[in-house]
Scaffold this active site. Sequence first.
Site, PDB file in Angstrom:
ATOM      1  N   ASP A 192      -9.398  -8.805   1.767  1.00  0.00           N
ATOM      2  CA  ASP A 192      -9.577  -8.077   3.030  1.00  0.00           C
ATOM      3  C   ASP A 192     -10.907  -8.415   3.711  1.00  0.00           C
ATOM      4  O   ASP A 192     -11.135  -8.024   4.861  1.00  0.00           O
ATOM      5  CB  ASP A 192      -9.487  -6.557   2.803  1.00  0.00           C
ATOM      6  CG  ASP A 192      -8.056  -6.055   2.926  1.00  0.00           C
ATOM      7  OD1 ASP A 192      -7.176  -6.847   3.275  1.00  0.00           O
ATOM      8  OD2 ASP A 192      -7.824  -4.854   2.666  1.00  0.00           O
ATOM      9  N   SER A 209     -10.900  -2.251   6.051  1.00  0.00           N
ATOM     10  CA  SER A 209      -9.512  -1.844   5.809  1.00  0.00           C
ATOM     11  C   SER A 209      -8.821  -1.546   7.137  1.00  0.00           C
ATOM     12  O   SER A 209      -9.474  -1.380   8.172  1.00  0.00           O
ATOM     13  CB  SER A 209      -9.531  -0.578   4.955  1.00  0.00           C
ATOM     14  OG  SER A 209      -8.244  -0.036   4.833  1.00  0.00           O
ATOM     15  N   SER A 210      -7.495  -1.455   7.088  1.00  0.00           N
ATOM     16  CA  SER A 210      -6.739  -0.983   8.255  1.00  0.00           C
ATOM     17  C   SER A 210      -6.076   0.364   7.958  1.00  0.00           C
ATOM     18  O   SER A 210      -5.306   0.870   8.783  1.00  0.00           O
ATOM     19  CB  SER A 210      -5.638  -1.984   8.618  1.00  0.00           C
ATOM     20  OG  SER A 210      -6.175  -3.244   8.869  1.00  0.00           O
ATOM     21  N   THR A 212      -4.194   1.820  -2.135  1.00  0.00           N
ATOM     22  CA  THR A 212      -3.653   0.464  -2.243  1.00  0.00           C
ATOM     23  C   THR A 212      -4.309  -0.381  -3.322  1.00  0.00           C
ATOM     24  O   THR A 212      -5.456  -0.141  -3.708  1.00  0.00           O
ATOM     25  CB  THR A 212      -3.817  -0.260  -0.882  1.00  0.00           C
ATOM     26  OG1 THR A 212      -3.117  -1.493  -0.924  1.00  0.00           O
ATOM     27  CG2 THR A 212      -5.263  -0.530  -0.545  1.00  0.00           C
ATOM     28  N   THR A 264       0.888  -1.143   0.000  1.00  0.00           N
ATOM     29  CA  THR A 264       0.000   0.000   0.000  1.00  0.00           C
ATOM     30  C   THR A 264       0.926   1.192   0.000  1.00  0.00           C
ATOM     31  O   THR A 264       2.134   1.032   0.126  1.00  0.00           O
ATOM     32  CB  THR A 264      -0.873  -0.081   1.277  1.00  0.00           C
ATOM     33  OG1 THR A 264      -1.624  -1.271   1.173  1.00  0.00           O
ATOM     34  CG2 THR A 264      -1.753   1.105   1.489  1.00  0.00           C
ATOM     35  N   GLY A 272      -0.664  -3.171   5.754  1.00  0.00           N
ATOM     36  CA  GLY A 272      -1.743  -4.076   6.144  1.00  0.00           C
ATOM     37  C   GLY A 272      -2.143  -3.823   7.586  1.00  0.00           C
ATOM     38  O   GLY A 272      -2.362  -2.678   8.007  1.00  0.00           O
TER      39      GLY A 272
HETATM   40  O1  DON Z   1      -6.903  -1.925   3.371  1.00  0.00           O
HETATM   41  C1  DON Z   1      -6.089  -2.580   3.981  1.00  0.00           C
HETATM   42  O2  DON Z   1      -6.019  -2.597   5.188  1.00  0.00           O
HETATM   43  C2  DON Z   1      -5.056  -3.413   3.220  1.00  0.00           C
HETATM   44  N1  DON Z   1      -5.577  -3.783   1.943  1.00  0.00           N
HETATM   45  C3  DON Z   1      -3.793  -2.637   3.102  1.00  0.00           C
HETATM   46  C4  DON Z   1      -2.710  -3.399   2.403  1.00  0.00           C
HETATM   47  C5  DON Z   1      -1.357  -2.926   2.700  1.00  0.00           C
HETATM   48  O3  DON Z   1      -1.162  -2.023   3.470  1.00  0.00           O
HETATM   49  C6  DON Z   1      -0.249  -3.646   2.064  1.00  0.00           C
HETATM   50  N2  DON Z   1       0.987  -2.965   2.355  1.00  0.00           N
HETATM   51  N3  DON Z   1       2.004  -3.191   2.692  1.00  0.00           N
END
Ligand code: DON
Length: 568
Positions: free
Chosen positions: A421, A450-451, A397, A379, A472
């Site tokens: 997710d 989401s986070s 992301t 992301t 994530g």
């Molecule tokens: O929305 C979310 O929480 C995840 N799809 C974010 C993914 C993410 O941060 C991957 N990165 N390193």
Amino acid sequence: MNRCISLFLVIILISACTVKSPKQVIVNAEKSGITADSGMVVSANLLSSLVGIKILQKGGNAIDAAVATEFALAVCFPEAGNIGGGGFMVIRTNDGKSDVIDYREKAPLLASRNMFLDKSGNVKVGLSTGTHLASGVPGTVDGLITAHSRYGKLSFKDVIQPSIDLAENGFILTREQAEDFNSNRSKFVARNSGKTAFVKDSLWKEGEIMIQKDLSETLKRIRDYGRDGFYSGRTAHLLLREMKKGNGIMSERDLSEYKSVLRVPLYSDYKGYKIITVPPPSSGGIILLQLLGMVEPFPIREWGFNSIQTIHLMVEAERRAFADRSEFMGDPESMIVTVNQLVNKKYLINRMSNYNKNEATPSSQTTHGYPEQHESEETTHYSVVDSKGNAVSVTTTLNDTFGNSIVVDSAGFLLNNQMDDFSVKPGVPNMYGLVGGDVNSIQPGKKMLSSMTPAIVEKDGKLFLVVGSPGGSTIPTSVFQVIVNVLDFGMSLEEAVDAARFHHQWLPELVYFEKNRIDSLAYQKLTNMGYELKVRSSIGRVNAIMLLPDGKKVSGADKRGNNSACGY
Ligand code: DON
């Protein structure tokens, strides 16, 4: 990145954007922090930060610069920058008003609860991550157009054109990017029947130029027709054709009905600072406010940065916040999320009432809390502040690095794999090890939890900090630690961003630490308290901007990646 290449890029960019009176741009080429008088952009990619800065210098505001930066990230940082994904934007204008644009992807209307399970009810490995079914309906284009039309000053053509030029004429790969494309080469080949810009006969090398003609044509359609240039017409046709080819379920109606949503930000205060962040469908904002609220009554300033007491307290807060995530957080349009109850200070104090200062509380003994009932690894994050003090904090992301690695044939953009997710089967961990409950199960048209945690902090009513991270499930805990590092431990922004991080998320029962950044004594002490520790290469990649009392902007571009601050 080597200096000559950086210089070359700066020259290309400066000439690509016609600026009436060019001012010198300061770049953190040596990865040290920079201070700027007027505007600043900090993102995961030097060229994209430069695109944003040039838009500011051309008279655009922070929102123009954010939109320009995000389109540039879709070209020059396709690992996570995107037009085939989604995100969350927090805007704070200099009159103190704030707004959230939620452009999170949605499950297609033909999606169903068990779509990733086999006949025996087991998860089919890879289906929610590496296929056409893995994609949610993309939100980025609508989100950026909404932000621009509500807040932008320059024309949309002005803000998108630099990205069209970068796609058409190419951009220079950094060493890390060449490695990223090479290590994902087999996925690109296996998942795309047509040719993509990301694969050529030989492997990529640092300094080579990547040209993306199909993407430049798609961006031109967006430039000329706005949202119709993506959600209908040729781009939509190509996307639906791609779906058909790969047994995807996204439909014309999914695309035409997608609309980003303006949401009221979440607010709370922490030791006199006001925190502004995102509400559901991200869990990130609630988790951040819960973590701050749970540690606020404890003297962590006295205990010190990363002392055993501080780590223990913060991990226990994280355990409780993530247990609540699993039980209470999901898409607000398909359920009632008791946001105010979950971030209520009394509730949070009560949540820590079984915190034992000497030992870890096992997650098996930590359920979700009981808030009052409702009565009434890619992301990317970037931060922008303009010379007038308008600020934008965005996390966007495709979910995984390069999403599902499927490039829409002849349209040149990557698709997300955000469907992962959802809790594809409640109780079974997703890509980030997050165990979700029923509240985050798949339903047609629903948004996956989401986070992402883009945030803005005010001090005495004035803009103070713009912050966020990818990672994530580690996003809210990374943002939490950077905020506490600045507010409690008095670190400079650069120190706060670079400081060692740790992470816990209730399940699995592990505390993650960054490699070589925890000493053996602390390791031993925490193990004795009942923690199982696991090393991870890095946690989060924060890109932040802090305002000094004289209005100058200071950068915090994470050294954990190619993150680049530009200012003037
Ligand atoms: O929305 C979310 O929480 C995840 N799809 C974010 C993914 C993410 O941060 C991957 N990165 N390193």
